[in-house]
Design a protein around this motif. Sequence first.
Motif, PDB file in Angstrom:
ATOM      1  N   LEU A   7       0.844  -1.186   0.000  1.00 18.87           N
ATOM      2  CA  LEU A   7       0.000   0.000   0.000  1.00 18.87           C
ATOM      3  C   LEU A   7       0.884   1.242   0.000  1.00 18.87           C
ATOM      4  O   LEU A   7       1.938   1.261   0.642  1.00 18.87           O
ATOM      5  N   GLY A   8       0.445   2.282  -0.689  1.00 22.19           N
ATOM      6  CA  GLY A   8       1.139   3.558  -0.654  1.00 22.19           C
ATOM      7  C   GLY A   8       0.442   4.515   0.296  1.00 22.19           C
ATOM      8  O   GLY A   8      -0.785   4.501   0.401  1.00 22.19           O
ATOM      9  N   VAL A   9       1.210   5.318   1.010  1.00 26.89           N
ATOM     10  CA  VAL A   9       0.661   6.323   1.922  1.00 26.89           C
ATOM     11  C   VAL A   9       1.332   7.659   1.636  1.00 26.89           C
ATOM     12  O   VAL A   9       2.561   7.752   1.655  1.00 26.89           O
ATOM     13  N   LEU A  10       0.527   8.680   1.362  1.00 23.76           N
ATOM     14  CA  LEU A  10       1.036  10.030   1.119  1.00 23.76           C
ATOM     15  C   LEU A  10       0.542  10.940   2.234  1.00 23.76           C
ATOM     16  O   LEU A  10      -0.672  11.074   2.444  1.00 23.76           O
ATOM     17  N   VAL A  11       1.479  11.554   2.952  1.00 22.25           N
ATOM     18  CA  VAL A  11       1.122  12.514   3.996  1.00 22.25           C
ATOM     19  C   VAL A  11       1.856  13.828   3.736  1.00 22.25           C
ATOM     20  O   VAL A  11       2.946  13.834   3.167  1.00 22.25           O
ATOM     21  N   PRO A  12       1.287  14.949   4.169  1.00 27.10           N
ATOM     22  CA  PRO A  12       1.902  16.246   3.868  1.00 27.10           C
ATOM     23  C   PRO A  12       3.024  16.652   4.808  1.00 27.10           C
ATOM     24  O   PRO A  12       3.837  17.507   4.458  1.00 27.10           O
ATOM     25  N   ASP A  13       3.087  16.062   6.004  1.00 24.35           N
ATOM     26  CA  ASP A  13       4.121  16.496   6.952  1.00 24.35           C
ATOM     27  C   ASP A  13       4.317  15.409   8.000  1.00 24.35           C
ATOM     28  O   ASP A  13       3.629  15.373   9.017  1.00 24.35           O
ATOM     29  N   ILE A  14       5.269  14.519   7.777  1.00 26.80           N
ATOM     30  CA  ILE A  14       5.480  13.399   8.682  1.00 26.80           C
ATOM     31  C   ILE A  14       5.993  13.856  10.041  1.00 26.80           C
ATOM     32  O   ILE A  14       5.908  13.116  11.046  1.00 26.80           O
ATOM     33  N   GLU A  15       6.537  15.076  10.142  1.00 30.32           N
ATOM     34  CA  GLU A  15       6.981  15.587  11.434  1.00 30.32           C
ATOM     35  C   GLU A  15       5.810  15.995  12.322  1.00 30.32           C
ATOM     36  O   GLU A  15       5.970  16.146  13.530  1.00 30.32           O
ATOM     37  N   ASN A  16       4.650  16.166  11.719  1.00 37.08           N
ATOM     38  CA  ASN A  16       3.451  16.495  12.492  1.00 37.08           C
ATOM     39  C   ASN A  16       3.003  15.232  13.232  1.00 37.08           C
ATOM     40  O   ASN A  16       2.765  14.208  12.603  1.00 37.08           O
ATOM     41  N   PRO A  17       2.876  15.287  14.553  1.00 33.32           N
ATOM     42  CA  PRO A  17       2.497  14.088  15.313  1.00 33.32           C
ATOM     43  C   PRO A  17       1.196  13.446  14.839  1.00 33.32           C
ATOM     44  O   PRO A  17       1.029  12.233  14.981  1.00 33.32           O
ATOM     45  N   PHE A  18       0.288  14.243  14.268  1.00 31.27           N
ATOM     46  CA  PHE A  18      -0.955  13.663  13.771  1.00 31.27           C
ATOM     47  C   PHE A  18      -0.665  12.617  12.705  1.00 31.27           C
ATOM     48  O   PHE A  18      -1.173  11.487  12.755  1.00 31.27           O
ATOM     49  N   PHE A  19       0.164  12.974  11.733  1.00 28.46           N
ATOM     50  CA  PHE A  19       0.399  12.067  10.616  1.00 28.46           C
ATOM     51  C   PHE A  19       1.308  10.897  10.997  1.00 28.46           C
ATOM     52  O   PHE A  19       1.135   9.784  10.492  1.00 28.46           O
ATOM     53  N   SER A  20       2.264  11.122  11.889  1.00 24.38           N
ATOM     54  CA  SER A  20       3.116  10.000  12.299  1.00 24.38           C
ATOM     55  C   SER A  20       2.309   8.969  13.088  1.00 24.38           C
ATOM     56  O   SER A  20       2.497   7.753  12.921  1.00 24.38           O
ATOM     57  N   ARG A  21       1.389   9.439  13.921  1.00 20.18           N
ATOM     58  CA  ARG A  21       0.546   8.518  14.683  1.00 20.18           C
ATOM     59  C   ARG A  21      -0.456   7.811  13.761  1.00 20.18           C
ATOM     60  O   ARG A  21      -0.698   6.602  13.904  1.00 20.18           O
ATOM     61  N   ALA A  22      -1.043   8.547  12.831  1.00 21.16           N
ATOM     62  CA  ALA A  22      -1.982   7.935  11.882  1.00 21.16           C
ATOM     63  C   ALA A  22      -1.286   6.883  11.036  1.00 21.16           C
ATOM     64  O   ALA A  22      -1.849   5.823  10.730  1.00 21.16           O
ATOM     65  N   LEU A  23      -0.033   7.158  10.655  1.00 24.51           N
ATOM     66  CA  LEU A  23       0.736   6.196   9.866  1.00 24.51           C
ATOM     67  C   LEU A  23       0.904   4.888  10.626  1.00 24.51           C
ATOM     68  O   LEU A  23       0.821   3.801  10.038  1.00 24.51           O
ATOM     69  N   ARG A  24       1.115   4.970  11.927  1.00 24.75           N
ATOM     70  CA  ARG A  24       1.249   3.751  12.734  1.00 24.75           C
ATOM     71  C   ARG A  24      -0.035   2.924  12.640  1.00 24.75           C
ATOM     72  O   ARG A  24       0.006   1.698  12.507  1.00 24.75           O
ATOM     73  N   GLY A  25      -1.187   3.590  12.697  1.00 23.45           N
ATOM     74  CA  GLY A  25      -2.451   2.878  12.584  1.00 23.45           C
ATOM     75  C   GLY A  25      -2.611   2.210  11.231  1.00 23.45           C
ATOM     76  O   GLY A  25      -3.062   1.062  11.126  1.00 23.45           O
TER      77      GLY A  25
END
Length: 360
Positions: A71-89
Amino acid sequence: MSGSVRRTTMPSIEIVAKEAGVSTATAGRALGGYGSVSRKSREAVLAAAERLGYRPNSLARSMITGLTHTLGVLVPDIENPFFSRALRGIADAAHERGWEVLLVNTDEDLALERKALSVLTERRVDGLVVAPTDVADRDALQAVVDAGIPVVLLDRRVPGLEADTVGIDNRAAAKDATERLLKLGHRSVALLTGGDEKLRPKLSRPGLRGVERLAATTVGARAAGYRDALVEAGIEPRPELVSAEGFRREDAAAATRRLLALPDPPTAILALDSLLALGVLQALRGLGLRCPVDVSLVAFDDADWAEAISPPLSVVAQPIYELGAEAGRLLLDRVQGSDKRFTHRRLPTRFIERESATSR
């Protein structure tokens, strides 16, 4: 000593099948995760593969199943805790079903996002979880959908795109947070959106008119909730109190200094994510001001540090891990053939009252 390296031959699928006492076709289905295989046979094949040190040929498997199990995942800012935590999920949901994840950070750059979509499509990912940089730019995502690759949108919606979405009720959450500040007696509440300068003209309209139609991430919906709370309290929204000066911590610090230099500065600030909140606190410290004695602060997202700082930060807590996991599950359902109607999942938020906002 000859110095030659002895190469170990990888056992073939035929050897694994013989070891497990099944046909080669059955071993192939068990190892590839496709077709019908009894539980007993699957366990025997997997045990034989483990004993023999067999590693499946992912290219051959993809040729048989039509899937790369990626699966591919595109996020706008991996340093933002929201996206790093969502990525874990997302990753946990993928791994539970035997899929891997490729991550691309777009840095809120539309050109990078388009390139990443192209590269991941060429690498034949089975599906994509995307938090779009600009929800008004539908063409690149539409091309992915038209190519038959399922897409799930995280945190943001793209009007007209046939895709599942996962997020929260941003307008209601922002309205509730603003109302809480108003009930504490604050009549001058600033909003740090994290948007860029391209949004400033639309966020500067008198009364924030039409801001809910703003096609950019979650900014429009949250700004609309902020406006709704002010208007219902009989307060005319002041566009100069709405910041669109960047999404990084230093941007938020600069915006805070600008806001507090106004002739009628805000007494409270609503920051739309935890990185922006850090920028606010950094600016207050630099100005010799205290939170909440001089300026109250409420932010979106319950970062790991939010309760540890002084004062502890009052927040709109999103179920971030669950948002990511749900996006991953929805995408895998699509990849594995679900033809249900597209869904827009909205998970509940929770306001956590701590000590960063006080009565005026």
